[in-house]
Scaffold this active site. Structure first.
Site, PDB file in Angstrom:
ATOM      1  N   GLN A 141       0.822  -1.227   0.000  1.00 64.39           N
ATOM      2  CA  GLN A 141       0.000   0.000   0.000  1.00 64.39           C
ATOM      3  C   GLN A 141       0.851   1.270   0.000  1.00 64.39           C
ATOM      4  OE1 GLN A 141      -2.690  -1.624   3.347  1.00 64.39           O
ATOM      5  NE2 GLN A 141      -4.045  -0.284   2.198  1.00 64.39           N
ATOM      6  N   CYS A 165     -10.690   0.407   3.863  1.00 65.85           N
ATOM      7  CA  CYS A 165      -9.328   0.220   3.360  1.00 65.85           C
ATOM      8  C   CYS A 165      -8.750   1.590   3.026  1.00 65.85           C
ATOM      9  CB  CYS A 165      -9.339  -0.665   2.115  1.00 65.85           C
ATOM     10  SG  CYS A 165      -7.698  -0.959   1.436  1.00 65.85           S
TER      11      CYS A 165
HETATM   12  O1  K1U Z   1      -6.039  -0.224   4.283  1.00 61.46           O
HETATM   13  C1  K1U Z   1      -5.950  -1.077   5.147  1.00 61.46           C
HETATM   14  O2  K1U Z   1      -5.645  -2.223   4.876  1.00 61.46           O
HETATM   15  C2  K1U Z   1      -6.218  -0.676   6.575  1.00 61.46           C
HETATM   16  C3  K1U Z   1      -7.640  -0.900   7.024  1.00 61.46           C
HETATM   17  C4  K1U Z   1      -7.678  -2.159   7.856  1.00 61.46           C
HETATM   18  C5  K1U Z   1      -9.027  -2.778   8.076  1.00 61.46           C
HETATM   19  C6  K1U Z   1     -10.061  -2.070   8.659  1.00 61.46           C
HETATM   20  C7  K1U Z   1     -11.289  -2.667   8.898  1.00 61.46           C
HETATM   21  C8  K1U Z   1     -11.479  -3.981   8.544  1.00 61.46           C
HETATM   22  C9  K1U Z   1     -10.461  -4.674   7.955  1.00 61.46           C
HETATM   23  C10 K1U Z   1      -9.226  -4.085   7.733  1.00 61.46           C
HETATM   24  C11 K1U Z   1      -8.047   0.304   7.862  1.00 61.46           C
HETATM   25  O3  K1U Z   1      -7.447   0.591   8.838  1.00 61.46           O
HETATM   26  S1  K1U Z   1      -9.418   1.224   7.332  1.00 61.46           S
HETATM   27  C12 K1U Z   1      -9.592   2.464   8.608  1.00 61.46           C
HETATM   28  C13 K1U Z   1     -10.166   1.949   9.883  1.00 61.46           C
HETATM   29  O4  K1U Z   1     -10.718   0.871   9.915  1.00 61.46           O
HETATM   30  C14 K1U Z   1     -10.052   2.735  11.121  1.00 61.46           C
HETATM   31  C15 K1U Z   1      -9.509   3.996  11.134  1.00 61.46           C
HETATM   32  C16 K1U Z   1      -9.415   4.706  12.316  1.00 61.46           C
HETATM   33  C17 K1U Z   1      -9.874   4.177  13.488  1.00 61.46           C
HETATM   34  C18 K1U Z   1     -10.441   2.927  13.493  1.00 61.46           C
HETATM   35  C19 K1U Z   1     -10.532   2.220  12.322  1.00 61.46           C
HETATM   36 ZN    ZN Z   2      -6.747  -2.475   2.896  1.00 62.70          ZN
END
Ligand code: K1U
Ligand code: ZN
Length: 173
Positions: free
Chosen positions: A55, A98
């Site tokens: 990423q 994501c």
């Molecule tokens: O882009 C990524 O792979 C990161 C992704 C991870 C993820 C989140 C939810 C379910 C599966 C995988 C994220 O972090 S998205 C942002 C997010 O979930 C978040 C941001 C701030 C606080 C809490 C959560």
């Molecule tokens: Zn992701």
């Protein structure tokens, strides 16, 4: 440490990198640790709870994660060459997001428990079970290592709508 740019699906060149399969890391070196430090800083700044090296444009099999809740001490986790050894048959839904598909949240079903094996920050071999949000996040991040995005688990219509929405938002920014 440095905050790196996160690749996003609205950009054709970024998408081509995100669709690549990441290569195994030969050994956990100071260079690997410097990359993981940058990934963690980038993830915290976004903010997110996980990030795969691809990423930020580095297609190597490396993931960082921190599932600590707001107000809790940071709990960074590092995964080099992670493998899922076993998956439970039982699926559980979770509304995923994501950082490479900004502001899109959709429900994906995945095995509710997995057993994984990986090398940690110091190159030590670790084996453990993951369930709940940990299982969701590690499977989402390990998909990135195969060039798979969470929107690839959706119908074609939902996936195309999501990409159009991200493109529109990028144009408006
Ligand atoms: O882009 C990524 O792979 C990161 C992704 C991870 C993820 C989140 C939810 C379910 C599966 C995988 C994220 O972090 S998205 C942002 C997010 O979930 C978040 C941001 C701030 C606080 C809490 C959560
Ligand atoms: Zn992701």
């Amino acid at each position: 440490m440095a905050i790196r740019r996160i690749l996003t699906v609205d950009n054709a060149a970024d998408l081509a990198v995100l669709k690549q399969k990441s290569v195994p890391v030969e050994a956990v070196t100071d260079e690997t640790r410097a990359l993981m430090d940058d990934m963690l800083e980038t993830m915290y700044a976004a903010p997110g709870i996980g990030l795969a090296a691809v990423q930020i444009g580095v297609p190597e099999r490396i993931i960082v994660m921190d599932l600590a809740r707001e107000g809790e001490e940071p709990a960074p986790r590092y995964y080099v060459n992670p493998e899922i050894v076993r998956k439970n048959d039982q699926l559980a839904p979770y509304e995923e997001g994501c950082l490479s598909v900004p502001d899109i949240y959709e429900t994906v079903e995945r095995p509710d428990q997995v057993h994984l094996r990986y090398l940690d920050y110091n190159g030590k071999l670790v084996e453990e079970d993951a369930d709940g949000l940990y299982a969701v996040c590690i499977q989402h991040e390990m998909d990135h290592l195969e060039g798979v995005l969470f929107i690839d688990h959706l119908s074609r219509l939902k996936r195309e709508r999501a990409i159009t929405k991200v493109k529109k938002a990028a144009r408006a920014a």
